[in-house]
Design an enzyme around this catalytic site. Structure first.
Site, short mmCIF file in Angstrom:
data_model
loop_
_atom_site.label_atom_id
_atom_site.label_comp_id
_atom_site.label_asym_id
_atom_site.label_seq_id
_atom_site.Cartn_x
_atom_site.Cartn_y
_atom_site.Cartn_z
CE LYS A 134 53.43 29.12 40.33
NZ LYS A 134 53.61 29.60 41.70
CG ASP A 155 50.57 31.09 44.12
OD1 ASP A 155 50.09 29.96 44.36
OD2 ASP A 155 51.56 31.27 43.39
#
Ligand code: ATR
Length: 276
Positions: free
Chosen positions: A65, A101
């Site tokens: 990520k 997220d």
């Protein structure tokens, strides 16, 4: 056929293919969503495969990520602030990245406790890692005025609080029990309480009825934290919803249809996650 992916290392455990596979079937789309094991040193080469047209886009998970961020042509403001990207796609010949997220966290909370933000003046966040950063970002964006971080490593909590400035502060672990009694929302962003991990050690004795207790851990579905919160009159919010909702923006970008988190999709994932 539109091909999409999740890249991680390892990636076999990822539940994202179940989510996107469900939506592809539901909407009758000619697409695929594949798990691809990509170690960090192979990320750049994999991105070339997207640029050459093999894939429309996909998700990025641990440990890629952060590594993927400097390799993209355009990174959203949110992802830049997170220092991490979980969703990528091709647009006008360029490789774009975003981090969904915080969106997933907020969307699930909105779904479970409508109007939560209007009655959340003070939030207690356990943890200070990447997940905590996404949660704090989300809470700040919704106007939560006082956010307190408690973490094993106090220095890490202080650093994260400093990133956000006024309204976000770090406190020592010895203060956690007292903070439970003065918080409207409590969020566990650590991996504690997850199956195979040590339990989360948080004294909920002072929890006021109606306090929202959100655990981003979703294996088991009802963590010990959520079970105790429920028993004490709190409003438990499980972690599975965040996983489901964070997938929405990516699917819409790749396949052009905005999907929904339905009870049928949830049931599909719940089927192979232990309740307790
Ligand atoms: P993520 O990106 O999922 O948030 P992370 O950045 O590794 O993962 O953060 C993990 C969080 O869980 C941190 O807050 C970590 O505390 P430290 O910053 O002190 O490491 C917390 N955590 C993990 N294992 C823990 C443990 N055994 N006891 C207490 N906190 C723990």
């Amino acid at each position: 056929m539109t091909r999409c992916f999740i890249i991680g290392h390892p990636v076999a455990h990822s539940r994202s293919p179940i989510i996107h596979g469900h939506w592809l079937a539901e909407h009758g789309l000619d697409g695929s969503y594949e798990r691809v094991d990509v170690p960090p040193d192979a990320v750049a080469a994999f991105l070339d495969r997207i640029r050459s047209g093999e894939f429309a886009g996909g998700n990025v998970t641990v440990p890629n990520k952060e590594a993927v961020l400097p390799l993209l042509d355009h990174v959203s403001e949110t992802a830049r602030r997170m220092g991490a990207v979980n969703t990528i796609w091709m647009e006008d010949g360029k490789l774009h990245g975003d981090n969904t997220d915080a969106f997933g966290f907020l969307a699930h909370l909105d779904d479970r406790v409508p109007g939560w933000d209007a009655r959340t003046a003070s939030a207690l966040i356990l943890g200070a890692g990447g997940a905590a950063r996404a949660v704090v970002h989300g809470l700040v964006s919704r106007g939560v005025g006082r956010i307190i971080l408690v973490n094993r490593s106090m220095a890490r909590a202080e650093d994260l609080a400093a990133e956000f400035g006024a309204g976000v502060e770090a406190r020592g672990r010895s203060e956690a029990a007292a903070l439970v009694a003065t918080s409207d929302l409590i969020v566990n962003t650590t991996s504690l309480g997850m199956q195979g991990q040590p339990p989360l050690d948080l004294d909920l004795t002072g929890l006021r009825p109606g306090t929202i207790v959100d655990d981003i851990v979703y294996v088991p579905l009802e963590t010990a934290l959520l079970a105790e919160a429920r028993a004490r009159g709190g409003l438990p919010v499980d972690g599975l919803g965040m996983l489901l909702h964070q997938a929405i923006p990516g699917f819409e970008r790749w396949f052009g249809v905005r999907p929904e988190v339905t009870p049928a999709l949830r049931a599909r994932l719940e089927a192979d996650i232990p309740l307790r």
